[in-house]
Design a protein around this motif. Structure first.
Motif, PDB file in Angstrom:
ATOM      1  N   LYS A 231       0.760  -1.143   0.164  1.00 23.46           N
ATOM      2  CA  LYS A 231       0.013   0.133  -0.020  1.00 23.46           C
ATOM      3  C   LYS A 231       0.818   1.067   0.118  1.00 23.46           C
ATOM      4  CE  LYS A 231      -4.078  -1.803   2.008  1.00 23.46           C
ATOM      5  NZ  LYS A 231      -5.062  -1.707   3.297  1.00 23.46           N
ATOM      6  N   LYS A 232       1.975   1.241   0.706  1.00 24.69           N
ATOM      7  CA  LYS A 232       2.963   2.396   0.910  1.00 24.69           C
ATOM      8  C   LYS A 232       3.400   2.522  -0.510  1.00 24.69           C
ATOM      9  CE  LYS A 232       5.275   3.813   4.239  1.00 24.69           C
ATOM     10  NZ  LYS A 232       6.335   3.800   5.298  1.00 24.69           N
ATOM     11  N   MET A 233       3.845   1.481  -1.216  1.00 19.83           N
ATOM     12  CA  MET A 233       4.388   1.479  -2.352  1.00 19.83           C
ATOM     13  C   MET A 233       3.375   2.168  -3.509  1.00 19.83           C
ATOM     14  SD  MET A 233       6.805  -2.115  -2.901  1.00 19.83           S
ATOM     15  CE  MET A 233       7.157  -1.594  -4.341  1.00 19.83           C
ATOM     16  N   THR A 234       2.242   1.741  -3.439  1.00 20.51           N
ATOM     17  CA  THR A 234       1.041   2.261  -4.414  1.00 20.51           C
ATOM     18  C   THR A 234       0.946   3.795  -3.895  1.00 20.51           C
ATOM     19  OG1 THR A 234       0.040  -0.010  -4.369  1.00 20.51           O
ATOM     20  CG2 THR A 234      -1.308   2.244  -4.889  1.00 20.51           C
ATOM     21  N   LYS A 235       1.049   4.147  -2.708  1.00 17.73           N
ATOM     22  CA  LYS A 235       0.824   5.593  -2.493  1.00 17.73           C
ATOM     23  C   LYS A 235       2.039   6.404  -3.223  1.00 17.73           C
ATOM     24  CE  LYS A 235      -1.000   8.837   0.000  1.00 17.73           C
ATOM     25  NZ  LYS A 235      -2.420   9.378  -0.306  1.00 17.73           N
ATOM     26  N   TYR A 236       3.399   5.848  -3.111  1.00 13.87           N
ATOM     27  CA  TYR A 236       4.426   6.555  -3.867  1.00 13.87           C
ATOM     28  C   TYR A 236       3.941   6.784  -5.286  1.00 13.87           C
ATOM     29  CZ  TYR A 236       8.981   7.992  -5.252  1.00 13.87           C
ATOM     30  OH  TYR A 236       9.909   8.540  -5.880  1.00 13.87           O
ATOM     31  N   VAL A 237       3.496   5.648  -5.848  1.00 14.64           N
ATOM     32  CA  VAL A 237       3.280   5.761  -7.395  1.00 14.64           C
ATOM     33  C   VAL A 237       2.138   6.767  -7.613  1.00 14.64           C
ATOM     34  CG1 VAL A 237       2.527   4.608  -9.694  1.00 14.64           C
ATOM     35  CG2 VAL A 237       4.050   3.394  -7.767  1.00 14.64           C
ATOM     36  N   GLN A 238       1.051   6.796  -6.700  1.00 18.34           N
ATOM     37  CA  GLN A 238       0.001   7.817  -6.772  1.00 18.34           C
ATOM     38  C   GLN A 238       0.540   8.982  -6.840  1.00 18.34           C
ATOM     39  OE1 GLN A 238      -2.982   6.839  -4.039  1.00 18.34           O
ATOM     40  NE2 GLN A 238      -3.584   9.141  -3.967  1.00 18.34           N
ATOM     41  N   LEU A 239       1.363   9.477  -5.751  1.00 19.17           N
ATOM     42  CA  LEU A 239       1.776  10.699  -5.652  1.00 19.17           C
ATOM     43  C   LEU A 239       2.934  11.190  -6.702  1.00 19.17           C
ATOM     44  CD1 LEU A 239       2.224  10.846  -1.830  1.00 19.17           C
ATOM     45  CD2 LEU A 239       0.249  11.795  -2.952  1.00 19.17           C
ATOM     46  N   SER A 240       3.589  10.245  -7.432  1.00 21.04           N
ATOM     47  CA  SER A 240       4.644  10.585  -8.354  1.00 21.04           C
ATOM     48  C   SER A 240       4.067  10.867  -9.786  1.00 21.04           C
ATOM     49  CB  SER A 240       5.654  10.081  -8.192  1.00 21.04           C
ATOM     50  OG  SER A 240       5.464   8.520  -8.362  1.00 21.04           O
ATOM     51  N   SER A 241       3.058   9.592  -9.900  1.00 20.47           N
ATOM     52  CA  SER A 241       2.645   9.766 -11.418  1.00 20.47           C
ATOM     53  C   SER A 241       1.176   9.415 -11.607  1.00 20.47           C
ATOM     54  CB  SER A 241       3.293   8.789 -12.356  1.00 20.47           C
ATOM     55  OG  SER A 241       3.281   7.431 -11.724  1.00 20.47           O
ATOM     56  N   ILE A 242       0.544   9.444 -10.447  1.00 20.40           N
ATOM     57  CA  ILE A 242      -1.022   8.913 -10.398  1.00 20.40           C
ATOM     58  C   ILE A 242      -1.418   7.640 -11.225  1.00 20.40           C
ATOM     59  CG2 ILE A 242      -3.249  10.044 -10.547  1.00 20.40           C
ATOM     60  CD1 ILE A 242      -2.221  12.627 -10.569  1.00 20.40           C
ATOM     61  N   GLY A 243      -0.300   6.693 -10.929  1.00 15.06           N
ATOM     62  CA  GLY A 243      -0.774   5.397 -11.647  1.00 15.06           C
ATOM     63  C   GLY A 243       0.368   5.056 -12.683  1.00 15.06           C
ATOM     64  N   VAL A 244      -0.072   4.230 -13.624  1.00 12.81           N
ATOM     65  CA  VAL A 244       0.682   3.860 -14.748  1.00 12.81           C
ATOM     66  C   VAL A 244      -0.132   3.862 -16.078  1.00 12.81           C
ATOM     67  CG1 VAL A 244       1.968   1.835 -15.802  1.00 12.81           C
ATOM     68  CG2 VAL A 244       2.159   2.210 -13.586  1.00 12.81           C
ATOM     69  N   SER A 245       0.302   4.424 -17.227  1.00  9.30           N
ATOM     70  CA  SER A 245      -0.361   4.418 -18.305  1.00  9.30           C
ATOM     71  C   SER A 245      -1.323   3.127 -18.589  1.00  9.30           C
ATOM     72  CB  SER A 245       0.475   4.775 -19.407  1.00  9.30           C
ATOM     73  OG  SER A 245      -0.051   4.509 -20.655  1.00  9.30           O
ATOM     74  N   LYS A 246      -2.547   3.491 -18.876  1.00  9.77           N
ATOM     75  CA  LYS A 246      -3.363   2.201 -19.434  1.00  9.77           C
ATOM     76  C   LYS A 246      -3.023   1.643 -20.875  1.00  9.77           C
ATOM     77  CE  LYS A 246      -7.386   3.011 -16.303  1.00  9.77           C
ATOM     78  NZ  LYS A 246      -8.729   2.997 -16.370  1.00  9.77           N
ATOM     79  N   GLU A 247      -2.569   2.543 -21.559  1.00 10.62           N
ATOM     80  CA  GLU A 247      -2.150   2.353 -23.166  1.00 10.62           C
ATOM     81  C   GLU A 247      -0.815   1.381 -22.730  1.00 10.62           C
ATOM     82  OE1 GLU A 247      -4.214   5.952 -23.602  1.00 10.62           O
ATOM     83  OE2 GLU A 247      -2.912   5.124 -22.244  1.00 10.62           O
ATOM     84  N   THR A 248       0.028   1.398 -21.980  1.00  7.34           N
ATOM     85  CA  THR A 248       1.064   0.821 -21.536  1.00  7.34           C
ATOM     86  C   THR A 248       0.657  -0.550 -21.000  1.00  7.34           C
ATOM     87  OG1 THR A 248       2.935   2.311 -21.197  1.00  7.34           O
ATOM     88  CG2 THR A 248       3.236   0.298 -20.132  1.00  7.34           C
TER      89      THR A 248
END
Length: 383
Positions: A231-248
């Protein structure tokens, strides 16, 4: 100064052209995916994938498409290189972002001073910069794990197979203090090294770029035991890029599907399977390299031991994605020698925390660049 282009299409390379072998750009696998043609194509319509959300039912990695998680678990099941049952999957924009997320998640939230992040030398050259760039109050670069003697908490990064030298590794810190581990398994795939066991660690990092060669998609994933860490890792990704491209993510599903379908529908396959193709290609390159290095009085490369691969059911040596080259006595700076004398751009040993007599050279570039590199190494003479 002339620099070799990425696609040389079989042309002759001028002796004055600098061959770029410093970065690990995995274009060596491009021929395979060209052969697969439209089988790997995807169509995305203008109204699709517009939401931030990937899976509303996922209470950990909410931006991950459910088919991505299924594909990752399927891939590891087919290859047998990592345990994913009862583990959490977190995806990021490449393993680089997930490395940062891992360090963030494992660091104490309110430390009296930053926790030390360590890796045994020679360590991946980017770790130090990735740790230092944010000037975080949570963590700091602590150097070579093998020489760490402080009785303080730490985070140790174990890269296995190791980048730059391809060696299988485990933890090395001898401190009595309690440490946390990150296992970077970017190269633990059967085309680089024999799969001898299913890795089962608290936090494991993988990357699409080194698995299938699709570095431009910028996609990586972590397999995590502890839900709070995930969950903490997900929070970091959320704050730095709001997730990962769905196209990718959609491309990842398609490519992994093609790889896995090949093995699970083996009888109906007409083309060579991906890992067999890639292993054969890298093995051929290493055989050519050994033939040159064995005759060289200027360079040396350590040999690898054979091991039985549970995936291919054969005994073979590793075929790492990099050459860990050592210049012999009389040449103090291998990187400079390669650039000035051979017009080959490599990455010097000091970037990896060791002597400048070493340099890392990519094995996963174009055929033309690799063959020209062999030609220049074979012509190098000790001065």
């Amino acid at each position: 100064m002339v620099v070799a282009t990425e696609k040389s299409n079989g042309r002759n390379i001028s002796p004055n052209t600098i061959i770029e072998l410093e970065k690990g750009d995995p274009v060596v696998f491009e021929k395979y995916w060209r052969k697969r043609g439209e089988e790997c194509s995807i169509v995305i319509r203008g109204w699709e994938m517009m939401s931030y959300l990937g899976d509303a039912k996922n209470n950990v990695c909410w931006y991950m498409l459910p088919e991505v998680e299924r594909s990752i678990r399927r891939l590891h099941h087919v290859v047998g290189n990592a345990v994913t049952h009862d583990r959490y999957i977190v995806v990021g924009t490449g393993a680089t972002q997930l490395f940062q997320a891992s360090v963030f998640a494992l660091s104490p939230p309110h430390p009296s001073k930053p926790i030390n992040v360590l890796a045994a030398a020679p360590f991946y050259s980017e770790y130090q910069d990735e740790i230092s760039i944010l000037r975080s109050g949570l963590y700091q670069w602590g150097g070579d794990a093998a020489s760490y003697q402080k009785n303080e908490p730490y985070i140790e990064v174990i890269t296995s197979p190791n980048n730059p030298d391809g060696i299988i590794r485990g933890p090395v810190v001898k401190s009595e203090a309690k440490g946390k581990l990150i296992h970077d398994l970017a190269y633990y795939w059967p085309h680089y090294t024999p799969i001898t066991h299913q890795a089962d660690h608290d936090l494991m990092l993988f990357t699409f770029s080194k698995c299938t060669g699709h570095a431009g998609s910028r996609f990586g994933w972590a397999v995590v035991k502890d839900i709070e860490v995930a969950k903490k890792m997900t929070k970091y990704v959320q704050l730095s890029s709001i997730g990962v491209s769905k196209e990718t993510q959609t491309r990842v599903v398609k490519i992994i599907g093609v790889v896995c379908d090949g093995y699970q529908n083996f009888g109906s396959m007409e083309s060579e399977l991906f890992f067999e193709y890639s292993k054969r290609l890298l093995r051929e390159r290493w055989q050519k390299l050994w033939a040159v290095i064995d005759e060289s009085k200027v360079f040396s490369v350590a040999k690898y031991s054979k091991a039985v691969c549970n995936f291919t059911n054969d005994s073979s040596e590793p075929s790492p994605g990099f050459i860990w080259l050592k210049c012999e006595e009389g040449i103090e700076d291998c990187e400079s020698y390669l650039l000035e004398k051979l017009k080959v751009r490599a990455r010097g040993g000091k970037r990896f925390g060791v002597d400048s007599k070493y340099a890392r050279i990519s094995m996963i570039g174009t055929d033309d660049d690799f063959n020209e590199f062999l030609k220049r190494v074979s012509n190098a003479k000790k001065e």
